[in-house]
Scaffold this motif. Structure first.
Motif, PDB file in Angstrom:
ATOM      1  N   ALA A  77       0.817  -1.164  -0.002  1.00 37.56           N
ATOM      2  CA  ALA A  77      -0.223   0.159  -0.070  1.00 37.56           C
ATOM      3  C   ALA A  77       0.955   1.323  -0.027  1.00 37.56           C
ATOM      4  N   LYS A  78       0.319   2.367  -0.666  1.00 29.56           N
ATOM      5  CA  LYS A  78       1.089   3.634  -0.594  1.00 29.56           C
ATOM      6  C   LYS A  78       0.511   4.231   0.501  1.00 29.56           C
ATOM      7  N   ASN A  84      -0.547   7.964   1.859  1.00 29.44           N
ATOM      8  CA  ASN A  84      -0.785   9.278   1.398  1.00 29.44           C
ATOM      9  C   ASN A  84      -0.426  10.118   2.264  1.00 29.44           C
ATOM     10  N   THR A 134      -3.867   8.150   4.809  1.00 27.45           N
ATOM     11  CA  THR A 134      -4.896   7.318   4.306  1.00 27.45           C
ATOM     12  C   THR A 134      -3.812   6.064   3.439  1.00 27.45           C
ATOM     13  N   GLU A 184      -3.582   3.581   0.120  1.00 29.66           N
ATOM     14  CA  GLU A 184      -3.904   3.280  -1.148  1.00 29.66           C
ATOM     15  C   GLU A 184      -3.618   2.027  -1.622  1.00 29.66           C
ATOM     16  N   TRP A 185      -4.317   1.157  -1.799  1.00 31.19           N
ATOM     17  CA  TRP A 185      -3.893  -0.308  -1.899  1.00 31.19           C
ATOM     18  C   TRP A 185      -3.233  -0.533  -3.443  1.00 31.19           C
TER      19      TRP A 185
END
Length: 73
Positions: free
Chosen positions: A54-55, A57, A61, A63-64
Motif C-alpha cells: 500500500a502507498k 498518502n 490514508t 492506497e492499496w
C-alpha cells in the motif's frame, strides 16, 4: 519494488497457518527491498505468506497497490 513517487510504501507479510505478521515501511526510496524475518522453514511451519502493498498518502490514508500469495517450495 520501485516507487515513482516520493512518500511511503508499506508492505505487510502474513503467514498461513500461524497468522504471524510483520509490517515494513519505506519512505522516499526509489528502490526498496522489503525483507521479512518471520521464521517459516521448520517442520509444521507456515506453507505460504500473504504479501500486501500500500502507498501511504500524505493525509495518512492507504492506497492499496496489490497483494500476492507466495507458496513455500
Amino acid at each position: 519494488m520501485e516507487s515513482h513517487w516520493s512518500g511511503c510504501v508499506q508492505a505487510v507479510f502474513q503467514t498461513d497457518p500461524g497468522n504471524a505478521f510483520e509490517t515494513r515501511t519505506a519512505c522516499n526510496n526509489h528502490t526498496t527491498n522489503f525483507g521479512f524475518t518471520i521464521p517459516t522453514d521448520f517442520p509444521g511451519g507456515a506453507n505460504k505468506v500473504f504479501v500486501t502493498l500500500a502507498k501511504i498518502n500524505p493525509n495518512g490514508t492507504l492506497e492499496w497497490l496489490g497483494a500476492r500469495t507466495l507458496n513455500r517450495p
